[in-house]
Scaffold this motif. Structure first.
Motif, short mmCIF file in Angstrom:
data_model
loop_
_atom_site.label_atom_id
_atom_site.label_comp_id
_atom_site.label_asym_id
_atom_site.label_seq_id
_atom_site.Cartn_x
_atom_site.Cartn_y
_atom_site.Cartn_z
N ASN A 60 0.84 -1.20 0.00
CA ASN A 60 0.00 0.00 0.00
C ASN A 60 0.87 1.25 0.00
O ASN A 60 1.41 1.65 1.02
N ASP A 62 -0.25 4.24 -1.12
CA ASP A 62 -1.07 5.45 -1.08
C ASP A 62 -2.38 5.14 -0.35
O ASP A 62 -3.33 4.62 -0.93
N LYS A 63 -2.40 5.46 0.93
CA LYS A 63 -3.59 5.12 1.74
C LYS A 63 -4.81 5.96 1.34
O LYS A 63 -5.95 5.59 1.63
N ASN A 65 -6.16 6.23 -1.44
CA ASN A 65 -7.02 5.63 -2.48
C ASN A 65 -7.66 4.32 -2.04
O ASN A 65 -8.26 3.62 -2.86
N ASP A 66 -7.55 4.00 -0.75
CA ASP A 66 -7.99 2.67 -0.32
C ASP A 66 -9.48 2.39 -0.57
O ASP A 66 -9.88 1.25 -0.77
N GLY A 93 -5.94 -2.59 -0.13
CA GLY A 93 -5.23 -1.31 -0.12
C GLY A 93 -3.95 -1.24 -0.94
O GLY A 93 -3.40 -0.17 -1.14
N ASP A 95 -1.50 -1.02 -4.12
CA ASP A 95 -1.75 -0.19 -5.29
C ASP A 95 -0.50 -0.05 -6.16
O ASP A 95 0.56 -0.62 -5.85
N HIS A 146 -8.92 2.33 -6.89
CA HIS A 146 -8.29 1.67 -5.73
C HIS A 146 -6.79 1.48 -5.97
O HIS A 146 -6.00 1.40 -5.03
CA LIG Z 1 -3.87 2.19 -1.32
#
Ligand SMILES: [Ca+2]
Ligand SMILES: [Ca+2]
Ligand SMILES: [Ca+2]
Ligand SMILES: [Ca+2]
Length: 604
Positions: A60, A62-63, A65-66, A93, A95, A146
């Protein structure tokens, strides 16, 4: 001993001279500098070592875009949500930003190409699980929120290319997300089943001709969900109900409700070609892995493949390469998609099956010999694509559908100890790297992931997981569990695959060599192949001897004839218990193939 003599005789036919084995030369292999790869633009498909990854389960980066699409993004409302790190069927999560961050981890293992599960925009939630795997596309023009944005994917490709790593997309032409419903099966809002068993029985063409048809409809509010817009007409789908996987339904049925595109129609063929031409134009990927190939009619592939290869060339991608997923275990069922369908290659499910039979079920090494004896089936030349042959097949030990090889070993009726599971796993991967074909590492295999089966159970998180059924797994060759981060570059599998990669790149015959079987037997034991490759006036001849038995095997031709030079000998990474190492101590060490191990010789 009869085995060894036969092998000697075979070898004696091909060669000659007296070459001594120098221990120092053996160790050179370990210390050799990383071989410089050709630039990705010019590099052949057969040079690659693939890493197959589900970005959602990797890292993950980039949190923000979760949850997918933003709450105020009405256009993409159905691509929002489905995030639940405790549920193996939901988004976790991971990406494209996370994958980009971890490129050094892949690079250090010798990975030269990444195959991503589909990254185009999905319907986030469908029938109680989510599109974290990417196979439920609604928008063929943009990246799922996402996973990131179109710019995030371009950045990944750019960063990968700077490391001389190729990026391949997983594409789908067979179906879209499940949007279309049938009046006979579903309520008018599409949410409730009218039939028992949550299945719309397949209706054949013969039934349709009798007027026995389904009435397809798009529930209110979903009329314009798909991009490009032509996919929003029910007329471009087969609309015959759910596939029962045989006969006509294999091509024309819905894959568990996923809207099966009418790939027989010229409009659809052109539409799909245009979709993926646009993807090539925008992202400049190095190739495609194509999903559900056997569920699409052959004529579609005959148009699709040459059109995209030609188009990629106009975009400066001269070595654009596509391989298909044909879920069949027989070369005679796989090969038509290259020979007739004009795909350059397919995933070699038949090799996977043979590895399972020999290394999990302990069948004889003749299973491998019989498989490779059918390689001629792939040999062809087309005017509009490059020649295809078995050297371009894509080798793998397990995947996100069937589960991991480690799981098959764990479940084996032979009750293998952990150390023996480790050794069998490493030998299976050696066969991937050093037999003809291009190796794929399924993400997590390099960290000893095992899993509880196929599908969701085999899609564990590399980042710390919250899924209970993942975290209770006993991973191989480590004390860690999936509850913690698993990017351990000292894991023995990671280290071993890195070593295999080094050998693969160092000896061209391991990538391009024409393969001949020298010896096999009808029980676990020796499987010996020769690989010969000539380039720039040079010829490299290698002999690779695998031992699938729990007893060491003794190849006395080395001490007797000295016509071959030891290049690499696999070491037992951990002691294999229960093995019979009853070897004659007078025998030269270089002629011993340890249990569940392999040796590579140079043949002068
Ligand atoms: Ca993410
Ligand atoms: Ca449907
Ligand atoms: Ca189909
Ligand atoms: Ca478990």
């Amino acid at each position: 001993m009869r085995i060894l003599l036969s092998l000697c005789r075979l070898l004696a036919l091909t060669l000659v001279v007296n070459v001594e084995v120098y221990a120092s030369e053996v160790s050179d292999v370990f210390t050799a500098k990383a071989v410089k790869l050709s630039p990705y633009q010019q590099r052949d498909f057969q040079d690659e070592i693939f890493y197959f990854v589900l970005p959602d389960r990797f890292y993950n980066g980039d949190k923000s875009n979760d949850l997918g699409a933003a709450a105020n993004d009405t256009k993409r409302a159905l691509s929002r949500g489905g995030f639940d790190k405790t549920n193996k069927g939901m988004y976790h999560g991971g990406d494209l930003a996370g994958l980009t961050e971890k490129l050094p981890y892949l690079d250090n293992m010798g990975i030269t190409a990444i195959w991503l599960t589909p990254v185009l925009r999905n319907q986030a939630v469908q029938n109680g699980s989510s599109g974290y795997h990417g196979y439920w596309i609604v928008d063929f023009s943009e990246i799922d929120p996402h996973l990131g944005t179109n710019a995030a994917l371009k950045n990944l490709i750019d960063k990968a290319h700077k490391r001389n790593i190729k990026v391949f997309f997983d594409i789908i032409t067979n179906h879209t997300a499940d949007v279309i419903k049938y009046k006979e099966c579903h309520s008018s809002d599409g949410l409730t089943w009218l039939l028992e068993g949550k299945n719309c029985p397949f209706k054949s063409l013969a039934q349709l001709a009798q007027g026995d048809t389904y009435i397809p409809f798009i529930p209110k509010g979903s009329e314009n969900l798909k991009t490009p817009a032509w996919l929003n007409s029910v007329d471009v789908y087969h609309n015959q109900g759910d596939s029962n996987w045989v006969g006509e339904s294999a091509i024309r049925g819905d894959f568990a409700g996923l809207d099966d595109v009418d790939t027989n129609s010229e409009q659809v063929v052109k539409g799909m070609i245009d979709i993926y031409k646009a993807i090539i134009d925008e992202f400049k990927p190095d190739g495609f892995r194509i999903d559900t190939v056997k569920h699409v009619n052959m004529a579609f592939w005959q148009s699709f493949s040459p059109a995209l290869i030609a188009h990629a060339k106009t975009q400066g991608i001269d070595n654009f390469f596509m391989y298909g997923e044909v879920y069949s275990f027989e070369p005679k069922l796989l090969s038509p998609f290259t020979v007739e369908g004009k795909l350059q290659s397919v995933l070699d499910f038949a090799l996977q099956g043979a590895l399972q039979q020999t290394l999990v079920e302990q069948k004889g090494t003749d299973v491998l010999a019989k498989l490779f004896a059918q390689d001629y089936l792939y040999q062809t030349s087309h005017h509009d694509i490059e020649n295809t042959n078995a050297n371009q097949l894509v080798n793998f030990t397990g995947n996100h559908d069937m589960g991991r090889f480690a799981y098959a070993l764990k479940e084996s009726q032979h009750n293998y100890s952990e150390s023996e599971q480790i050794q069998r796993n490493l030998l299976a991967h050696a066969l991937l790297y050093f037999s003809r074909g291009v190796p794929v590492i399924y993400y997590g295999d390099e960290q000893g992931f095992v899993g509880d089966g196929g599908d969701q159970a085999s899609r564990q998180d590399m980042m710390p997981s919250k899924v209970v059924s993942y975290n209770d797994d006993d991973l191989l060759a480590t004390d860690k569990s999936t509850a913690v981060d698993n990017f351990d570059m000292s894991h023995v599998f990671y280290q071993t695959f890195a070593k295999y990669a080094q050998l693969y790149q160092q000896y061209p015959a391991l990538r391009f060599g024409q393969q001949t079987t020298l010896y096999s037997q009808d029980k676990p034991g020796v499987f010996a192949i020769q690989r010969v490759y000539s380039w720039q006036g040079k010829t490299q001849k290698l002999v690779i001897v695998f031992n699938t038995a729990k007893q060491a095997k003794n190849l006395d031709m080395i001490t007797d004839k000295s016509a071959i030079k030891l290049l690499y000998k696999s070491t037992l990474s951990t002691a294999v218990d229960n093995v019979d190492s009853n070897i004659d101590s007078n025998v030269d060490d270089n002629s011993i193939i340890e249990p569940l191990s392999f040796v590579i010789y140079n043949l002068k």
